[in-house]
Design a protein around this motif. Sequence first.
Motif, PDB file in Angstrom:
ATOM      1  N   ALA A  77       0.834  -1.211   0.000  1.00 21.28           N
ATOM      2  CA  ALA A  77       0.000   0.000   0.000  1.00 21.28           C
ATOM      3  C   ALA A  77       0.864   1.256   0.000  1.00 21.28           C
ATOM      4  O   ALA A  77       2.026   1.235   0.390  1.00 21.28           O
ATOM      5  CB  ALA A  77      -0.918   0.001   1.221  1.00 21.28           C
ATOM      6  N   ASP A  78       0.252   2.362  -0.441  1.00 20.10           N
ATOM      7  CA  ASP A  78       0.916   3.665  -0.409  1.00 20.10           C
ATOM      8  C   ASP A  78       0.792   4.328   0.951  1.00 20.10           C
ATOM      9  O   ASP A  78       1.607   5.179   1.303  1.00 20.10           O
ATOM     10  CB  ASP A  78       0.303   4.586  -1.475  1.00 20.10           C
ATOM     11  CG  ASP A  78       0.518   4.020  -2.864  1.00 20.10           C
ATOM     12  OD1 ASP A  78       1.668   4.003  -3.319  1.00 20.10           O
ATOM     13  OD2 ASP A  78      -0.477   3.581  -3.477  1.00 20.10           O
ATOM     14  N   GLY A  79      -0.244   3.968   1.688  1.00 22.81           N
ATOM     15  CA  GLY A  79      -0.465   4.605   2.970  1.00 22.81           C
ATOM     16  C   GLY A  79      -1.254   3.741   3.922  1.00 22.81           C
ATOM     17  O   GLY A  79      -1.862   2.743   3.529  1.00 22.81           O
ATOM     18  N   LEU A  80      -1.227   4.149   5.177  1.00 28.43           N
ATOM     19  CA  LEU A  80      -1.848   3.398   6.259  1.00 28.43           C
ATOM     20  C   LEU A  80      -2.553   4.381   7.181  1.00 28.43           C
ATOM     21  O   LEU A  80      -1.953   5.358   7.637  1.00 28.43           O
ATOM     22  CB  LEU A  80      -0.754   2.644   7.023  1.00 28.43           C
ATOM     23  CG  LEU A  80      -1.156   1.764   8.188  1.00 28.43           C
ATOM     24  CD1 LEU A  80      -1.958   0.566   7.690  1.00 28.43           C
ATOM     25  CD2 LEU A  80       0.104   1.281   8.911  1.00 28.43           C
ATOM     26  N   ILE A  81      -3.825   4.138   7.453  1.00 30.92           N
ATOM     27  CA  ILE A  81      -4.585   4.972   8.375  1.00 30.92           C
ATOM     28  C   ILE A  81      -4.960   4.107   9.575  1.00 30.92           C
ATOM     29  O   ILE A  81      -5.558   3.046   9.410  1.00 30.92           O
ATOM     30  CB  ILE A  81      -5.868   5.540   7.715  1.00 30.92           C
ATOM     31  CG1 ILE A  81      -5.540   6.285   6.416  1.00 30.92           C
ATOM     32  CG2 ILE A  81      -6.631   6.426   8.696  1.00 30.92           C
ATOM     33  CD1 ILE A  81      -4.633   7.485   6.574  1.00 30.92           C
ATOM     34  N   ILE A 117       2.888   7.081   3.684  1.00 29.38           N
ATOM     35  CA  ILE A 117       1.982   8.071   4.266  1.00 29.38           C
ATOM     36  C   ILE A 117       1.172   7.423   5.380  1.00 29.38           C
ATOM     37  O   ILE A 117       0.708   6.292   5.240  1.00 29.38           O
ATOM     38  CB  ILE A 117       1.022   8.630   3.191  1.00 29.38           C
ATOM     39  CG1 ILE A 117       1.790   9.304   2.064  1.00 29.38           C
ATOM     40  CG2 ILE A 117      -0.028   9.559   3.798  1.00 29.38           C
ATOM     41  CD1 ILE A 117       2.464  10.590   2.452  1.00 29.38           C
ATOM     42  N   GLY A 118       0.970   8.148   6.473  1.00 34.99           N
ATOM     43  CA  GLY A 118       0.159   7.648   7.576  1.00 34.99           C
ATOM     44  C   GLY A 118      -0.769   8.716   8.112  1.00 34.99           C
ATOM     45  O   GLY A 118      -0.496   9.914   8.002  1.00 34.99           O
ATOM     46  N   GLY A 119      -1.869   8.281   8.678  1.00 35.88           N
ATOM     47  CA  GLY A 119      -2.817   9.183   9.312  1.00 35.88           C
ATOM     48  C   GLY A 119      -3.500   8.474  10.464  1.00 35.88           C
ATOM     49  O   GLY A 119      -3.546   7.239  10.496  1.00 35.88           O
ATOM     50  N   SER A 120      -4.029   9.249  11.410  1.00 36.10           N
ATOM     51  CA  SER A 120      -4.646   8.650  12.589  1.00 36.10           C
ATOM     52  C   SER A 120      -6.018   9.246  12.858  1.00 36.10           C
ATOM     53  O   SER A 120      -6.237  10.447  12.688  1.00 36.10           O
ATOM     54  CB  SER A 120      -3.734   8.824  13.804  1.00 36.10           C
ATOM     55  OG  SER A 120      -3.318  10.167  13.940  1.00 36.10           O
ATOM     56  N   GLU A 144       9.064   5.334  10.966  1.00 33.98           N
ATOM     57  CA  GLU A 144       9.557   6.252   9.943  1.00 33.98           C
ATOM     58  C   GLU A 144       8.583   6.494   8.795  1.00 33.98           C
ATOM     59  O   GLU A 144       8.962   6.686   7.651  1.00 33.98           O
ATOM     60  CB  GLU A 144      10.917   5.788   9.404  1.00 33.98           C
ATOM     61  CG  GLU A 144      11.987   5.738  10.477  1.00 33.98           C
ATOM     62  CD  GLU A 144      13.348   5.363   9.944  1.00 33.98           C
ATOM     63  OE1 GLU A 144      13.788   5.959   8.947  1.00 33.98           O
ATOM     64  OE2 GLU A 144      13.974   4.472  10.551  1.00 33.98           O
ATOM     65  N   MET A 145       7.286   6.519   9.148  1.00 34.04           N
ATOM     66  CA  MET A 145       6.267   6.902   8.179  1.00 34.04           C
ATOM     67  C   MET A 145       6.029   8.398   8.290  1.00 34.04           C
ATOM     68  O   MET A 145       6.369   9.019   9.290  1.00 34.04           O
ATOM     69  CB  MET A 145       4.973   6.126   8.429  1.00 34.04           C
ATOM     70  CG  MET A 145       5.087   4.657   8.057  1.00 34.04           C
ATOM     71  SD  MET A 145       3.556   3.731   8.352  1.00 34.04           S
ATOM     72  CE  MET A 145       2.439   4.518   7.185  1.00 34.04           C
ATOM     73  N   ASN A 146       5.441   8.995   7.259  1.00 33.58           N
ATOM     74  CA  ASN A 146       5.131  10.420   7.230  1.00 33.58           C
ATOM     75  C   ASN A 146       3.692  10.630   7.683  1.00 33.58           C
ATOM     76  O   ASN A 146       2.759  10.379   6.929  1.00 33.58           O
ATOM     77  CB  ASN A 146       5.328  10.969   5.811  1.00 33.58           C
ATOM     78  CG  ASN A 146       6.757  10.818   5.355  1.00 33.58           C
ATOM     79  OD1 ASN A 146       7.678  11.240   6.028  1.00 33.58           O
ATOM     80  ND2 ASN A 146       6.944  10.187   4.204  1.00 33.58           N
ATOM     81  N   LYS A 182      -3.287  16.546  -1.165  1.00 29.27           N
ATOM     82  CA  LYS A 182      -2.427  17.690  -1.476  1.00 29.27           C
ATOM     83  C   LYS A 182      -0.957  17.280  -1.398  1.00 29.27           C
ATOM     84  O   LYS A 182      -0.166  17.628  -2.284  1.00 29.27           O
ATOM     85  CB  LYS A 182      -2.724  18.839  -0.507  1.00 29.27           C
ATOM     86  CG  LYS A 182      -1.968  20.102  -0.815  1.00 29.27           C
ATOM     87  CD  LYS A 182      -2.413  21.245   0.081  1.00 29.27           C
ATOM     88  CE  LYS A 182      -1.698  22.518  -0.339  1.00 29.27           C
ATOM     89  NZ  LYS A 182      -2.149  23.673   0.409  1.00 29.27           N
ATOM     90  N   LEU A 183      -0.591  16.548  -0.368  1.00 31.65           N
ATOM     91  CA  LEU A 183       0.785  16.093  -0.203  1.00 31.65           C
ATOM     92  C   LEU A 183       1.225  15.190  -1.365  1.00 31.65           C
ATOM     93  O   LEU A 183       2.360  15.250  -1.821  1.00 31.65           O
ATOM     94  CB  LEU A 183       0.950  15.352   1.120  1.00 31.65           C
ATOM     95  CG  LEU A 183       2.342  14.831   1.434  1.00 31.65           C
ATOM     96  CD1 LEU A 183       3.292  15.988   1.700  1.00 31.65           C
ATOM     97  CD2 LEU A 183       2.303  13.900   2.628  1.00 31.65           C
ATOM     98  N   MET A 184       0.286  14.361  -1.844  1.00 31.00           N
ATOM     99  CA  MET A 184       0.608  13.418  -2.917  1.00 31.00           C
ATOM    100  C   MET A 184       0.332  13.983  -4.306  1.00 31.00           C
ATOM    101  O   MET A 184       0.421  13.259  -5.302  1.00 31.00           O
ATOM    102  CB  MET A 184      -0.190  12.123  -2.711  1.00 31.00           C
ATOM    103  CG  MET A 184       0.147  11.417  -1.394  1.00 31.00           C
ATOM    104  SD  MET A 184      -0.834   9.937  -1.131  1.00 31.00           S
ATOM    105  CE  MET A 184       0.101   8.780  -2.136  1.00 31.00           C
ATOM    106  N   ASN A 185      -0.023  15.276  -4.392  1.00 32.40           N
ATOM    107  CA  ASN A 185      -0.342  15.931  -5.662  1.00 32.40           C
ATOM    108  C   ASN A 185      -1.453  15.220  -6.431  1.00 32.40           C
ATOM    109  O   ASN A 185      -1.364  15.019  -7.638  1.00 32.40           O
ATOM    110  CB  ASN A 185       0.915  16.047  -6.539  1.00 32.40           C
ATOM    111  CG  ASN A 185       1.932  16.983  -5.939  1.00 32.40           C
ATOM    112  OD1 ASN A 185       1.602  18.052  -5.452  1.00 32.40           O
ATOM    113  ND2 ASN A 185       3.190  16.561  -5.959  1.00 32.40           N
ATOM    114  N   LEU A 186      -2.518  14.872  -5.734  1.00 27.92           N
ATOM    115  CA  LEU A 186      -3.672  14.213  -6.345  1.00 27.92           C
ATOM    116  C   LEU A 186      -4.771  15.239  -6.557  1.00 27.92           C
ATOM    117  O   LEU A 186      -4.985  16.121  -5.729  1.00 27.92           O
ATOM    118  CB  LEU A 186      -4.194  13.098  -5.452  1.00 27.92           C
ATOM    119  CG  LEU A 186      -3.203  11.982  -5.074  1.00 27.92           C
ATOM    120  CD1 LEU A 186      -3.830  11.043  -4.057  1.00 27.92           C
ATOM    121  CD2 LEU A 186      -2.787  11.216  -6.323  1.00 27.92           C
TER     122      LEU A 186
END
Length: 191
Positions: A77-81, A117-120, A144-146, A182-186
């Motif tokens: 995956a590209d990211g994890l929430i 990429i990560g989010g919570s 070390e995720m963003n 926005k961060l991923m320019n989508l």
Amino acid sequence: MAKKFLLINGSPRPQNNTGRMLKIFAEAMAEYGCECEMVDLRTMELEMCHGCLACFKTGRCIGKDKLNELMEKIEAADGLILGSPVYYGSVSAQLKTFMDRIGLLGEAHGRSLRGKIGGSISVARRWGHLSVQAEMMLWFDRVEMNHVGCGWCSATSTDNNDISTDDEGLHYPVRLAENIAKLMNLSKINQ
């Protein structure tokens, strides 16, 4: 190729507010052409970490559950929430087990989560958002995720365990999706 996010639902309840917040996030990410897959930890019956460090020798966790397969999905995956209700001022036991084992396995895989990429997302009845958000953000830092934020992506439920009246909280997953896009320019696919 569409960006893919894995959404980790740490709630032990079948009908849960954490899942509702994650679904709002997934719907918002779909507007940017992203795919989201929800993983309900309550159905996985994950074992606690044995602390044996066998993963550093074999590249696999010795647990007799589906964590190794889940790790493959995370790495692809590209990211994890991460999503968790507040349980006694902390993340749920299900999410804590996930964080312990996936974090260690990621290290064993040469820090394979690094740069993703990560989010919570958190949900509470009254209090505890900050400690849970901090716990998840510090985990992202450790692996070390963003981590992408939107303030605190949190909703507060009523005494009926329902977040429906928290209009501000229900908007946070949409803002989190906007910030990640926005961060991923989508761009939105139907503008």
